[in-house]
Write an enzyme that holds these catalytic residues in place. Structure first.
Site, PDB file in Angstrom:
ATOM      1  N   HIS A   1       0.856  -1.183   0.000  1.00 54.59           N
ATOM      2  CA  HIS A   1       0.000   0.000   0.000  1.00 54.59           C
ATOM      3  C   HIS A   1       0.894   1.236   0.000  1.00 54.59           C
ATOM      4  O   HIS A   1       1.878   1.306   0.747  1.00 54.59           O
ATOM      5  CB  HIS A   1      -0.911   0.002   1.220  1.00 54.59           C
ATOM      6  CG  HIS A   1      -1.905   1.121   1.220  1.00 54.59           C
ATOM      7  ND1 HIS A   1      -2.669   1.438   0.114  1.00 54.59           N
ATOM      8  CD2 HIS A   1      -2.250   2.025   2.180  1.00 54.59           C
ATOM      9  CE1 HIS A   1      -3.447   2.465   0.391  1.00 54.59           C
ATOM     10  NE2 HIS A   1      -3.207   2.844   1.638  1.00 54.59           N
TER      11      HIS A   1
ATOM     12  N   CYS B   1      -3.445   2.696  -5.463  1.00 52.70           N
ATOM     13  CA  CYS B   1      -2.722   3.551  -4.517  1.00 52.70           C
ATOM     14  C   CYS B   1      -1.325   3.923  -5.004  1.00 52.70           C
ATOM     15  O   CYS B   1      -0.835   5.026  -4.752  1.00 52.70           O
ATOM     16  CB  CYS B   1      -2.647   2.869  -3.151  1.00 52.70           C
ATOM     17  SG  CYS B   1      -1.865   1.227  -3.166  1.00 52.70           S
TER      18      CYS B   1
ATOM     19  N   HIS C   1      -3.156   8.997   1.310  1.00 54.79           N
ATOM     20  CA  HIS C   1      -3.140   7.803   0.467  1.00 54.79           C
ATOM     21  C   HIS C   1      -4.527   7.531  -0.119  1.00 54.79           C
ATOM     22  O   HIS C   1      -5.531   8.088   0.330  1.00 54.79           O
ATOM     23  CB  HIS C   1      -2.623   6.583   1.240  1.00 54.79           C
ATOM     24  CG  HIS C   1      -3.218   6.380   2.598  1.00 54.79           C
ATOM     25  ND1 HIS C   1      -3.967   5.272   2.934  1.00 54.79           N
ATOM     26  CD2 HIS C   1      -3.173   7.138   3.729  1.00 54.79           C
ATOM     27  CE1 HIS C   1      -4.346   5.336   4.198  1.00 54.79           C
ATOM     28  NE2 HIS C   1      -3.876   6.471   4.709  1.00 54.79           N
TER      29      HIS C   1
END
Length: 238
Positions: free
Chosen positions: A30, A153, A42
């Site tokens: 991530h 992401c 994010h």
């Protein structure tokens, strides 16, 4: 930081850094942008669901990640249902994982040696001020619909760092993770070179070579189907 690992200490982070953390036995990472003061902006589908596809495959991919619950963070509150572009503390972003920093403007040799995608790029990063402007603007205005292959992401973080946007609809986005997955899946199957050998070692060499080449040409720093687009124009796109 180096060839073996991009792991960093929190004290080494600088404002505008592209950071990431591996999830679920290194299945995926991530990504986000460090804004300073222990905060990260994010892009997510929901907590621990960044790998989701929006299809029946999620039952398999997410079965392990949804088997546990976390108490709300004292700093961020309950982020379990948060989606889109969000800001959280570094602890919530890491979700129990370790901290790594994505590297920019690496050499071709270094890029190939880092066989796992989603850790570095040949592309050059813009200034921290430009990076933070894009990230905070998208925090307020969104980054579109999350898509594991075309708008995830890592795509978000790379856009914040470079301003580069893929302008074609037939290929994966900027994500090195997605490019690596596609390269691995097609290395042997789609390569005519596989017919030059029937031995396992020969196929391995061919597959490895095709995988490296595919990753290299798909990197955001090498692609020709990208354009530098101001964040205000990006948000205004239909």
């Amino acid at each position: 930081m180096g060839l073996l690992s991009n792991k960093v200490q929190r004290s080494d982070l600088q404002t505008g850094d592209h950071v990431y953390s591996w999830r679920h036995a290194y299945i995926y990472a991530h990504h986000g942008i460090y804004t300073g003061d222990g905060k990260v902006i994010h892009f997510t589908r929901a907590a621990d669901q960044e790998v989701g596809t929006g299809t029946f495959l999620d039952r398999i991919l997410l079965s392990s990640s949804l088997s546990h619950t976390r108490n709300p963070c004292e700093k961020c509150g309950d982020l379990s249902a948060a989606s889109g572009v969000i800001i959280s503390c570094l602890d919530c972003f890491l979700s129990g994982g370790e901290l790594y920093r994505f590297e920019y403007e690496v050499t071709p040799a270094f890029f190939i040696a880092k066989a796992r995608g989603g850790t570095c790029t040949l592309a050059k990063s813009d200034t921290p001020e430009e990076v933070l402007h894009r990230a905070t603007y998208l925090l307020q205005n969104g980054f579109g619909i999350y898509h594991i292959f075309k708008n995830n992401c890592e795509d978000f973080a790379i856009y914040c760092k470079t301003g580069l946007l893929v302008i074609t609809n037939i290929s994966v986005g900027r994500s090195g993770q997605a490019a690596s997955f596609v390269a691995a899946a097609t290395a042997v199957v789609s390569s005519p070179l596989r017919f030059l050998t029937t031995s396992f070692s020969g196929l391995a060499v061919v597959a490895g070579g095709m995988y490296c080449v595919s990753r290299y040409v798909a990197d955001i720093g090498m692609r020709r189907d990208v354009e530098k687009i101001p964040v205000e124009r990006l948000v205004a796109r239909p």
